[in-house]
Scaffold this motif. Structure first.
Motif, PDB file in Angstrom:
ATOM      1  N   THR A  28      -1.599   4.035  -7.185  1.00 41.42           N
ATOM      2  CA  THR A  28      -2.469   2.854  -7.302  1.00 41.42           C
ATOM      3  C   THR A  28      -3.849   3.140  -6.713  1.00 41.42           C
ATOM      4  O   THR A  28      -4.840   3.196  -7.435  1.00 41.42           O
ATOM      5  CB  THR A  28      -1.836   1.647  -6.589  1.00 41.42           C
ATOM      6  OG1 THR A  28      -1.592   1.990  -5.225  1.00 41.42           O
ATOM      7  CG2 THR A  28      -0.555   1.213  -7.266  1.00 41.42           C
ATOM      8  N   ARG A  51      -9.607  -3.826  10.453  1.00 32.25           N
ATOM      9  CA  ARG A  51      -8.840  -4.880   9.782  1.00 32.25           C
ATOM     10  C   ARG A  51      -8.305  -5.875  10.799  1.00 32.25           C
ATOM     11  O   ARG A  51      -7.799  -5.463  11.852  1.00 32.25           O
ATOM     12  CB  ARG A  51      -7.675  -4.205   9.041  1.00 32.25           C
ATOM     13  CG  ARG A  51      -6.671  -5.112   8.380  1.00 32.25           C
ATOM     14  CD  ARG A  51      -5.799  -4.234   7.494  1.00 32.25           C
ATOM     15  NE  ARG A  51      -4.630  -4.872   6.965  1.00 32.25           N
ATOM     16  CZ  ARG A  51      -4.311  -4.805   5.668  1.00 32.25           C
ATOM     17  NH1 ARG A  51      -5.078  -4.181   4.806  1.00 32.25           N
ATOM     18  NH2 ARG A  51      -3.202  -5.347   5.239  1.00 32.25           N
ATOM     19  N   HIS A  60       6.068   2.099   3.126  1.00 39.32           N
ATOM     20  CA  HIS A  60       6.362   2.975   1.986  1.00 39.32           C
ATOM     21  C   HIS A  60       7.574   3.840   2.291  1.00 39.32           C
ATOM     22  O   HIS A  60       7.654   4.445   3.368  1.00 39.32           O
ATOM     23  CB  HIS A  60       5.152   3.856   1.680  1.00 39.32           C
ATOM     24  CG  HIS A  60       3.946   3.076   1.264  1.00 39.32           C
ATOM     25  ND1 HIS A  60       3.217   2.309   2.155  1.00 39.32           N
ATOM     26  CD2 HIS A  60       3.345   2.921   0.056  1.00 39.32           C
ATOM     27  CE1 HIS A  60       2.212   1.728   1.497  1.00 39.32           C
ATOM     28  NE2 HIS A  60       2.269   2.073   0.230  1.00 39.32           N
ATOM     29  N   LYS A 110       8.898 -11.716   7.077  1.00 40.66           N
ATOM     30  CA  LYS A 110       8.966 -10.930   5.835  1.00 40.66           C
ATOM     31  C   LYS A 110       8.348  -9.558   6.038  1.00 40.66           C
ATOM     32  O   LYS A 110       7.407  -9.417   6.836  1.00 40.66           O
ATOM     33  CB  LYS A 110       8.179 -11.637   4.726  1.00 40.66           C
ATOM     34  CG  LYS A 110       8.626 -13.042   4.434  1.00 40.66           C
ATOM     35  CD  LYS A 110       9.626 -13.035   3.319  1.00 40.66           C
ATOM     36  CE  LYS A 110      10.046 -14.453   2.967  1.00 40.66           C
ATOM     37  NZ  LYS A 110      11.052 -14.446   1.916  1.00 40.66           N
ATOM     38  N   ARG A 114       7.580  -0.759  -0.528  1.00 42.48           N
ATOM     39  CA  ARG A 114       7.212  -0.173  -1.823  1.00 42.48           C
ATOM     40  C   ARG A 114       7.681   1.268  -1.877  1.00 42.48           C
ATOM     41  O   ARG A 114       7.619   1.984  -0.880  1.00 42.48           O
ATOM     42  CB  ARG A 114       5.687  -0.267  -1.964  1.00 42.48           C
ATOM     43  CG  ARG A 114       5.079   0.546  -3.077  1.00 42.48           C
ATOM     44  CD  ARG A 114       3.703  -0.014  -3.428  1.00 42.48           C
ATOM     45  NE  ARG A 114       2.633   0.962  -3.397  1.00 42.48           N
ATOM     46  CZ  ARG A 114       2.388   1.843  -4.366  1.00 42.48           C
ATOM     47  NH1 ARG A 114       3.167   1.901  -5.438  1.00 42.48           N
ATOM     48  NH2 ARG A 114       1.374   2.692  -4.254  1.00 42.48           N
ATOM     49  N   SER A 174      -0.899  -2.284  -5.949  1.00 42.85           N
ATOM     50  CA  SER A 174       0.411  -2.690  -6.463  1.00 42.85           C
ATOM     51  C   SER A 174       0.491  -4.209  -6.613  1.00 42.85           C
ATOM     52  O   SER A 174      -0.207  -4.950  -5.933  1.00 42.85           O
ATOM     53  CB  SER A 174       1.516  -2.199  -5.513  1.00 42.85           C
ATOM     54  OG  SER A 174       1.362  -2.793  -4.236  1.00 42.85           O
ATOM     55  N   ARG A 188       0.495 -11.178  -5.284  1.00 50.09           N
ATOM     56  CA  ARG A 188      -0.764 -10.480  -5.584  1.00 50.09           C
ATOM     57  C   ARG A 188      -0.639  -9.863  -6.964  1.00 50.09           C
ATOM     58  O   ARG A 188       0.304  -9.112  -7.211  1.00 50.09           O
ATOM     59  CB  ARG A 188      -1.060  -9.388  -4.546  1.00 50.09           C
ATOM     60  CG  ARG A 188      -2.356  -8.616  -4.847  1.00 50.09           C
ATOM     61  CD  ARG A 188      -2.719  -7.578  -3.789  1.00 50.09           C
ATOM     62  NE  ARG A 188      -1.844  -6.417  -3.824  1.00 50.09           N
ATOM     63  CZ  ARG A 188      -1.951  -5.368  -3.013  1.00 50.09           C
ATOM     64  NH1 ARG A 188      -2.905  -5.338  -2.093  1.00 50.09           N
ATOM     65  NH2 ARG A 188      -1.113  -4.354  -3.105  1.00 50.09           N
ATOM     66  N   LEU A 216       0.467 -14.973   3.906  1.00 46.90           N
ATOM     67  CA  LEU A 216      -0.897 -14.480   3.776  1.00 46.90           C
ATOM     68  C   LEU A 216      -0.899 -13.041   3.260  1.00 46.90           C
ATOM     69  O   LEU A 216      -0.233 -12.190   3.790  1.00 46.90           O
ATOM     70  CB  LEU A 216      -1.566 -14.505   5.151  1.00 46.90           C
ATOM     71  CG  LEU A 216      -2.959 -13.913   5.187  1.00 46.90           C
ATOM     72  CD1 LEU A 216      -3.979 -14.961   4.785  1.00 46.90           C
ATOM     73  CD2 LEU A 216      -3.268 -13.372   6.551  1.00 46.90           C
ATOM     74  N   THR A 217      -1.624 -12.769   2.214  1.00 50.15           N
ATOM     75  CA  THR A 217      -1.885 -11.371   1.869  1.00 50.15           C
ATOM     76  C   THR A 217      -3.396 -11.244   1.717  1.00 50.15           C
ATOM     77  O   THR A 217      -4.058 -12.186   1.323  1.00 50.15           O
ATOM     78  CB  THR A 217      -1.188 -10.917   0.566  1.00 50.15           C
ATOM     79  OG1 THR A 217      -1.891 -11.442  -0.529  1.00 50.15           O
ATOM     80  CG2 THR A 217       0.267 -11.306   0.516  1.00 50.15           C
ATOM     81  N   SER A 218      -3.913 -10.050   2.051  1.00 53.75           N
ATOM     82  CA  SER A 218      -5.374  -9.925   2.023  1.00 53.75           C
ATOM     83  C   SER A 218      -5.886 -10.039   0.599  1.00 53.75           C
ATOM     84  O   SER A 218      -7.042 -10.346   0.367  1.00 53.75           O
ATOM     85  CB  SER A 218      -5.839  -8.640   2.691  1.00 53.75           C
ATOM     86  OG  SER A 218      -5.236  -7.530   2.101  1.00 53.75           O
TER      87      SER A 218
HETATM   88  O1  TXA Z   1      -1.018  -0.312  -4.036  1.00 54.95           O
HETATM   89  C1  TXA Z   1      -0.877  -0.681  -2.865  1.00 54.95           C
HETATM   90  O2  TXA Z   1      -0.137  -1.624  -2.548  1.00 54.95           O
HETATM   91  C2  TXA Z   1      -1.666   0.093  -1.789  1.00 54.95           C
HETATM   92  C3  TXA Z   1      -1.092   1.504  -1.676  1.00 54.95           C
HETATM   93  C4  TXA Z   1      -1.739   2.305  -0.565  1.00 54.95           C
HETATM   94  O3  TXA Z   1       0.298   1.460  -1.526  1.00 54.95           O
HETATM   95  N1  TXA Z   1      -1.619  -0.597  -0.541  1.00 54.95           N
HETATM   96  C5  TXA Z   1      -2.286  -1.762  -0.340  1.00 54.95           C
HETATM   97  O4  TXA Z   1      -2.205  -2.205   0.961  1.00 54.95           O
HETATM   98  O5  TXA Z   1      -2.903  -2.353  -1.198  1.00 54.95           O
HETATM   99  P1  TXA Z   1      -3.177  -3.329   1.564  1.00 54.95           P
HETATM  100  O6  TXA Z   1      -2.856  -3.371   3.008  1.00 54.95           O
HETATM  101  O7  TXA Z   1      -4.585  -3.040   1.207  1.00 54.95           O
HETATM  102  O8  TXA Z   1      -2.643  -4.618   0.911  1.00 54.95           O
HETATM  103  C6  TXA Z   1      -1.332  -5.011   1.210  1.00 54.95           C
HETATM  104  C7  TXA Z   1      -1.116  -6.453   0.988  1.00 54.95           C
HETATM  105  C8  TXA Z   1      -2.005  -7.258   1.888  1.00 54.95           C
HETATM  106  O9  TXA Z   1      -2.597  -8.287   1.096  1.00 54.95           O
HETATM  107  C9  TXA Z   1      -1.040  -7.791   2.915  1.00 54.95           C
HETATM  108  O10 TXA Z   1      -1.488  -8.966   3.495  1.00 54.95           O
HETATM  109  C10 TXA Z   1       0.237  -7.923   2.097  1.00 54.95           C
HETATM  110  O11 TXA Z   1       0.229  -6.785   1.306  1.00 54.95           O
HETATM  111  N2  TXA Z   1       1.417  -7.910   2.943  1.00 54.95           N
HETATM  112  C11 TXA Z   1       1.950  -6.864   3.572  1.00 54.95           C
HETATM  113  N3  TXA Z   1       2.994  -7.242   4.341  1.00 54.95           N
HETATM  114  C12 TXA Z   1       3.113  -8.559   4.187  1.00 54.95           C
HETATM  115  C13 TXA Z   1       3.963  -9.552   4.758  1.00 54.95           C
HETATM  116  N4  TXA Z   1       4.907  -9.227   5.637  1.00 54.95           N
HETATM  117  N5  TXA Z   1       3.793 -10.843   4.379  1.00 54.95           N
HETATM  118  C14 TXA Z   1       2.815 -11.155   3.508  1.00 54.95           C
HETATM  119  N6  TXA Z   1       1.957 -10.274   2.964  1.00 54.95           N
HETATM  120  C15 TXA Z   1       2.108  -9.004   3.293  1.00 54.95           C
END
Ligand code: TXA
Ligand code: MG
Length: 317
Positions: A28, A51, A60, A110, A114, A174, A188, A216-218
């Motif tokens: 990705t 962050r 992962h 949660k 992946r 993803s 997302r 919440l996800t970014s």
């Molecule tokens: O494609 C991808 O997913 C990439 C590659 C590196 O694997 N990773 C990625 O990670 O996009 P990041 O941190 O940029 O985005 C991850 C998203 C964020 O919006 C985060 O808030 C959400 O996943 N997320 C992760 N753990 C979570 C949780 N426990 N509850 C809610 N959201 C979560």
């Protein structure tokens, strides 16, 4: 610190074992990875990316067996998605067990997991006795990297190594899915298209990536994925000038033929647009243009995810 682009998996594995953070390729986007079970290593990820610490990270793994002890309530429908789409550009938000440190979930119950399909990333994961926490390898809020060069430009000097894995095949993050009241929901939009998910499930999952969601996800943050140069959607009344850069999906219209223009897919393929989107925005930022105007994709298939990213990127300006 000097940042080296390398192709030696053993060097990366040793470095990760020692608790350092480094950049790795996935199908990705490139990720900034560290030992998910080592709090100090995870703290480096947040510091390097700048962050907010309540934004949780994706874990992962190389295979399902490796994560089963980290999650519970992995129901039949979620398992079906896992069987169908892993390894691949899908993340599942599952109930966590005590094995998952609270520091990576932002204290949520949660955890996001992946199994990526990039062969080097998979091989690296099999060499390690722990999962890798890896957000995209960009400073918080900026455009995600899809080549080692993008990582070097954005995080050079802050990490020892970038594992060279070539340009990312998918090009956007993803798709994040979970289960609420026995129905799959999308948190997302991403590289795995909603149509493929719907075909597998037999229904169209609800998209809950708005403020209403409790998770919440970014990807839900309004301003995100933004270039430094002001970015706008190209509208009928957008100005036509020589200081701006115009980004089109497939072809340059006659109205803009004397302007500074680029296209994202020669083959009229939205998949190719997704692959090239972030690279095109990185290049636009490097060019001396004063503004960027970009053609809006149709909200269909992968176009939905592209539109989502662009809405967040343009919202800043
Ligand atoms: O494609 C991808 O997913 C990439 C590659 C590196 O694997 N990773 C990625 O990670 O996009 P990041 O941190 O940029 O985005 C991850 C998203 C964020 O919006 C985060 O808030 C959400 O996943 N997320 C992760 N753990 C979570 C949780 N426990 N509850 C809610 N959201 C979560
Ligand atoms: Mg990100």
């Amino acid at each position: 610190m000097e940042t080296k682009i390398i192709d030696d998996l053993q060097v990366c594995a040793d470095c990760l074992q020692q608790g350092m953070a480094l950049a790795i390729p996935t199908e990705t986007v490139y990720g900034l990875a560290a030992n998910a079970l080592d709090e100090k290593a995870v703290a480096q990820i947040y510091a390097i990316k700048n962050r907010p610490t309540h934004h949780p990270l994706i874990l992962h793994f190389h295979a399902q067996e490796a994560f089963l002890s980290f999650v519970t309530n992995f129901n039949d429908e979620l398992q079906l998605l896992g069987e169908k789409f892993w390894p691949g550009p899908m993340t599942l938000l599952l109930d966590k067990t005590q094995k998952v440190p609270n520091s990576i979930t932002g204290n949520s119950t949660k955890v996001a997991v992946r199994i990526p399909s990039h062969p080097l990333m998979l091989q690296l994961l099999t060499m390690l006795p722990f999962p890798l926490a890896a957000p995209s390898a960009n400073p918080y809020g900026k455009i995600s990297p899809t080549t080692s060069r993008h990582v070097l430009d954005q995080l050079g000097g802050k990490i020892p190594y970038i594992l060279e894995g070539g340009p990312c095949q998918e090009g956007i993050e993803s798709t994040i899915l979970g289960s609420e009241n026995d129905k799959i929901v999308i948190y997302r939009l991403g590289s795995l298209g909603i149509d493929e998910i719907a075909t597998t499930l037999g229904y169209i999952p609800e998209i809950k990536n708005e403020k209403t969601s409790t998770h919440l996800t970014s990807g839900m943050v309004k301003y995100h994925y933004a270039p430094n140069t002001p970015l706008f959607f190209l509208e009928k009344d957008s100005p036509i000038d020589h200081q701006s850069l115009y980004i089109f999906l497939f072809e340059i219209p006659l109205t803009h033929k004397d302007c500074n223009c680029t296209i994202m897919s020669k083959h009229r393929s939205m998949k190719e647009v997704a692959q090239n989107l972030y690279n095109t925005l990185h290049l636009a930022d490097e060019s001396a243009c004063s503004r960027i105007f970009i053609e809006k994709p149709e909200p269909l298939g992968i176009g939905l995810a592209i539109l989502d990213r662009l809405q967040r990127a343009t919202a800043k300006f």
